[in-house]
Write an enzyme that holds these catalytic residues in place. Sequence first.
Site, short mmCIF file in Angstrom:
data_model
loop_
_atom_site.label_atom_id
_atom_site.label_comp_id
_atom_site.label_asym_id
_atom_site.label_seq_id
_atom_site.Cartn_x
_atom_site.Cartn_y
_atom_site.Cartn_z
N HIS A 378 0.77 -1.22 -0.08
CA HIS A 378 -0.07 0.04 0.06
C HIS A 378 0.84 1.30 -0.24
CE1 HIS A 378 -2.98 2.84 2.31
NE2 HIS A 378 -3.50 2.65 1.04
N HIS A 379 0.60 2.06 -0.91
CA HIS A 379 1.32 3.50 -1.13
C HIS A 379 0.30 4.42 -0.77
CE1 HIS A 379 4.80 1.93 -3.32
NE2 HIS A 379 5.03 1.77 -2.20
N GLU A 380 0.15 5.27 0.34
CA GLU A 380 -0.97 6.50 0.60
C GLU A 380 0.06 7.61 0.06
OE1 GLU A 380 -3.23 8.73 0.31
OE2 GLU A 380 -4.32 7.20 1.15
N GLU A 449 -8.67 6.78 -5.45
CA GLU A 449 -8.72 8.24 -5.77
C GLU A 449 -7.82 8.37 -7.08
OE1 GLU A 449 -7.28 7.57 -2.52
OE2 GLU A 449 -9.33 7.36 -1.96
N GLU A 473 -16.41 2.18 2.08
CA GLU A 473 -15.77 2.75 3.13
C GLU A 473 -16.65 3.98 3.74
OE1 GLU A 473 -12.71 3.15 0.90
OE2 GLU A 473 -12.41 5.06 0.82
#
Length: 675
Positions: A378-380, A449, A473
């Site tokens: 995961h890369h936010e 996004e 979510e």
Amino acid sequence: MQTTSKVLLFALIAIITITCSNRKTYQIFSPDKNLKGEFFMESNEPYYTLWKGDELLIDSSRLVLKMKNKPGLDKNFEVVETIKESRENTWTQHWGEVKEITDKHNELKIVLFNDQENYNINIYFRLFDDGLGIRYEIPKQNDSKNIEITEEITEFNIAGDYSAWWIPGDPDSYEFLYNNTKISEIDSVNTPITIQTDNNTFLSIHEAALTNYAGMRLKRNNEHNTLLTSDLIPWPDGIKVKSKLPLLTPWRTIQVGDKAGDLIESDMILNLNDPNKLNNLSYLEPMKYVGIWWGMHIDLNTWEEGPRHGATTEAAKRYIDFASNHNIKGVLIEGWNKGWESWLSGNNAQDYTQHTDDFDIEEVVKYAKEQGVELIGHHETGSNIPMYEKQRGEALKYYKNLGIHTVKTAYGGQMNPEGTYHHGQYMVHHYREVVKLAHQNEIMIDAHEPIKPTGIRRTYPNMMTRGGVRGMEYNAWSDGNPPDHTTILPFTRMLAGPLDYTPGIFDIMLKKHENVRKKHAGKNLNRRVHTTLAKQLGLFVVLYSPLQMAADLIENYEGHPAFKFIEDVPVDWEQTHVLNGEIGDYITIVRKDRNSNEWYLGSITDENKRDLTVSLDFLDENKTYKAEIYKDAKNTHWETNPTEYIIEKATFREEDSLKLELAEGGGTAIRFYPE
Ligand code: NOJ
């Protein structure tokens, strides 16, 4: 990916030239002759119309590109040449809703010359049985190598004030509930926008092959009630597109169907994309996944380090054990890296190669491998693009070296650089570079996004799935998604491509861990999911994603008989058929597994209870199938009694039909397997 290819160049296709009194019209027909496009010039400007039989769908609509320092470009064109082609070929999707896709279309290329600016622009029309694609080509010109497009005026002059399903034209987000209004009540929309004419024809306007260009939204013309016009997302200086020449724009697409479900079965968007460009795709693997995720959204856990940190070594191992025991291939872990404290306040501290103190990534990876489970990284980015671009090369290599083949990227937060938008050309380029870089590291992408899907998964099949939808979510921390939301998505957002909606919440009232949540969830304590449990299962078939999450906390699945359906349901399909559906009311989809002879049915309804009788003629002839049916019980109701469900077993053949009984806000999921 290519299997057979039959290209009929300059074949005898039905493109007719009609000369009216003072207007020359070029006609083009779909291969089945049902759709007709017309191209003509008026006051030296290019126009088109679109017909289905006798029904005018798109009335005279302009096709104009405006460029900096070229004021004469919107008029003064002449047709120099027209070139016709017909093509037919069948290709194989690496993974998808269907395996084999036929691309059969007629094409008309119009070569235009503008003598005032000494400029050449070509316009392509491709007519398929399921719709029209239009694109511009700006070849190299004598005087300029670079161009700046200040406006694209592609019009969609809808022939009547019809009913439309749409989300607002926000330049940064597609995460909205859908509006259903007349066209005349629209202000600005993000595509796909889906329209039902008074004649019950269904249209959906979107774009295909969005590359090196700005995302297109549509705005309604104030003087003309039903005229929608392309409205490109700008750069900070107001320019829409900056490019070298030659430039091929994305296709502007109008899908057409007799039934709403025809739009879902249409492959036109994929057919308008280039074939696969990537080699060595053995790392691609559609899969189901669970993850350390929902706990953060319901305020049970945190992404950042602290007493409620979700991504601990111990929790990861529990998820890996669960996945390996339940036929789930992937485990997503969010919040495993250092720097989450800065998310939503600039996101300057994220370090994508440093694990937190309580998460031993090497040990977790080793443990997962032993159990045959794939970790999903995961890369936010927090939309801090310069920061992410600085790290992404190393960060993706880090995953590669660990043997991780999937990364969920996320772009929550305010865009940096200031003045850029998620859907502008700067970000279209960024998202694409991430896909390419990921492939170099044998990594599949699940982008959240994101820029909207436009079919580039055909060209870059490691671009697996994405958010860009008001997903599960929202039920955790907002008023949530009403029961009809998921009955609109298949006819709108899903037409663009796979969606990582993340279905599968079994603790619908969010009661588990209420004591802990009471302390931390604040105003989110009374949130819930607006569904029945059986509907959650139905979504696994209805909402297509090659990476499909079972989103709930694993303790809500342990020992739950209904979880068997999630264990069984595949994610990669040979065939897909829409058995019935009305936008915003209900839908039933059946899909055949790519790797077995099993069929799966998902059916969901809005807030209304309904009985739907479906024919089982999709099943193979002369075979008897056992069915495992997961359905709402007699008194199930999404509001008052959401978790009651029944599992039934039955035997069927292709000549049978079946009554699906869906509760208010409910659904059904069925596995059919040959006896
Ligand atoms: C928004 C994503 O859509 C969501 O799934 C994710 O958990 C958060 N960002 C954190 O990255």
